[in-house]
Design a protein around this motif. Sequence first.
Motif, PDB file in Angstrom:
ATOM      1  N   PHE A  64       0.830  -1.206   0.000  1.00  0.00           N
ATOM      2  CA  PHE A  64       0.000   0.000   0.000  1.00  0.00           C
ATOM      3  C   PHE A  64       0.862   1.253   0.000  1.00  0.00           C
ATOM      4  N   ARG A  68       1.023   4.009  -2.921  1.00  0.00           N
ATOM      5  CA  ARG A  68       0.706   5.409  -2.631  1.00  0.00           C
ATOM      6  C   ARG A  68       1.836   6.329  -3.062  1.00  0.00           C
ATOM      7  N   SER A  69       3.081   5.908  -2.844  1.00  0.00           N
ATOM      8  CA  SER A  69       4.208   6.749  -3.254  1.00  0.00           C
ATOM      9  C   SER A  69       4.300   6.842  -4.778  1.00  0.00           C
TER      10      SER A  69
END
Length: 106
Positions: A64, A68-69
């Motif tokens: 996750f 997200r990055s």
Amino acid sequence: MKKSIYSILRGKFLVSDDSFKNWRIIIFISVLAIIMIASSHSADRKVHEIARLTNEVKALRSSFVDGRSKLMRLKMESTIIRKVADKNIQISEIPPTKIRVKSQKD
């Protein structure tokens, strides 16, 4: 003393006239031992399941954070400019203006 130990080893307490009391205790203790062993196996199974789920949660959390990055990098203006430069789309020099609609109240 020697005679009593020898009689226990031979199992006379299991075949004597009043052996019914002894058999009840032996069966009761055997059932308790089986329940205890089953409970221990169940607890061990749960501990292994918790460890497996903990590792899975760590892996999913890492995935996750990585996703997200990547998303944050893709949303950056410089990345978008680079991606649309191939299609001859450029940034507007005139900033956008807000359109305000005034509602008419009756």
